[in-house]
Design an enzyme around this catalytic site. Sequence first.
Site, short mmCIF file in Angstrom:
data_model
loop_
_atom_site.label_atom_id
_atom_site.label_comp_id
_atom_site.label_asym_id
_atom_site.label_seq_id
_atom_site.Cartn_x
_atom_site.Cartn_y
_atom_site.Cartn_z
N ASP A 22 39.85 47.32 45.22
CA ASP A 22 39.54 46.43 44.12
C ASP A 22 40.49 45.24 44.05
OD1 ASP A 22 38.67 45.27 41.82
OD2 ASP A 22 39.43 46.81 40.48
N ASP A 73 35.92 39.45 42.43
CA ASP A 73 36.20 40.83 42.09
C ASP A 73 35.36 41.80 42.91
OD1 ASP A 73 36.94 43.15 40.76
OD2 ASP A 73 35.61 42.78 39.06
#
Length: 415
Positions: free
Chosen positions: A287, A101
Site C-alpha cells: 500500500d 494509492d
Amino acid sequence: MRWTVFTLICCSWTAHGLIRIPLRQMLSVRTQLRASNRLEDFMRDHQPDVFNRRYAQCYPPGIPSLRLGKSSERLYNFMDAQYYGLISLGTPKQNFTVVFDTGSSDLWVPSSYCVSEACAMHRKFKAFESSTFIHDGRMFGIHYGKGHMLGIMGREVLKIGPLTVKNQEFGESVYEPGFVFVMAKFDGVLGLGYPSLAEELGTPVFDSIMNQKSVDQPIFSFYLSKSKMPRDPEGELLLGGIDEALYSGPINWNPVTLKSYWQIKMSSIKVQGALTFCPRGCQAIIDTGTSLIIGPNRDILALQQLIGATPTSIGEYLIDCARISSLPQVTITLNGVEYVLTAESYVKRELMGDHEICFSGFQGEDLYSSTDPLWILGDVFLSDYYSIYDRGQDRVGFAKARHTRYATLEAEMDR
C-alpha cells in the site's frame, strides 16, 4: 527533517508509452497533529473506529450502505498518507493533488458544491466550467468512522502528465466529514487497486488507461525517495513500465493472492533472525497510501518490545533516538526472498521544536481476513524497495531502491 508540501513540477519525460509522474512528500496528518499538540485530543475523540480500519469491514455483512447493492464500506487511512502528485480534470483543465494509492480503486476530488470545512481548504472541481463534463447522476458514499463521505459521480477528461484518459468516471465529494480532510495537503485520491475494490464508481483509472491502450505494458511502478537533497526527486510513479536506473539487483516477483488490494503471500517476519512472526505464513497488502507497517496487535506488541519501543497513552510507540544504531534488523520474507529493514528504515525521526523524537514505524491493528493473518506494507517498506505492479500477470515485484542515483549523477556532472 525536510518536507515539501505543495508545489509540483509536471511530468518530466515521456517515451515509448512511459509516463513519469513526480511525487512529493508531505507531513502526514498524524505528524501535523502531533506537532501542534493536538494528536492526543484527536485520537481520544476518534478512537477506536476511525483510523487504520481501512482494510477491515467496518460493518457486518448485510447492513445497508449508502449505495444500493453494497453491504459494507472500507475505511481509508489518510492519517499516514505521505506521497502525492498532480492530475487535471476537465476542459480547460483543472489541477488537483492526489494520493496515488494502491490500497484503493476510486478517483475522487472535492466538488465546488461541497459544504464541508475541508473543501474550503482544497481545490474544488467546477463542473460548470468544463465543456467535456458528463453528469452521471449516481451518488456515492464511503463510511469514515464518525461520518460518511458523500458525493456525486461524473465523467470527464483526465490528464496525468501528458497522458489523456477519456470519459473517466470519478466522484465529486460534496460532504467530507472529520478533521483529517482539513489537515490533508492533498485534494483527493486516485486509486490503483483492482476493479473489485472500487466502491462502484466505475472503471478505475489504470483499467481505463489499459483499455484505451495508452501505455505499452499493463504495468506501473513506484519509487519513493529517501533523499534529503533539495534537487533530488522525492518520488516517482511510472505508468507503463519500469525504470532500471531506480533499482539495483534482480526483481523478485510475487503472485497476487486476491485481486482487490495488491495482496501477496508473506512467509514470515523475523527480528534479528530470531523471533518469527506468522511462521505459517500471512497475507500482506502492498500500500502506497500509508506510511507504516501494520500487523496484528499481538504480534506488533511483541515486535515493539523487541525493538525497545515504549508505548504512549494514545497508542504510538517512542524509541530512544540515541539507540537507533544498536537496534535489531527486521527481516520480511516474500516468496523466498529476504528483505532487511534496518532501524534507520523503520524508525521515523521527527523534530518537535528543537528536539528530535523517534517513533516506531510499526503499528498494531487486527484486520479482517478470511484466511491468513493480514499485514500492510506501507512506505516504511516501500521507500527501501522499488515496487512494480503488473496487471498483465497479476504480480508484484520488488528490487532494492537505488537511492544514490541522483547524487552520483550530479557528482559525475561536476567533474
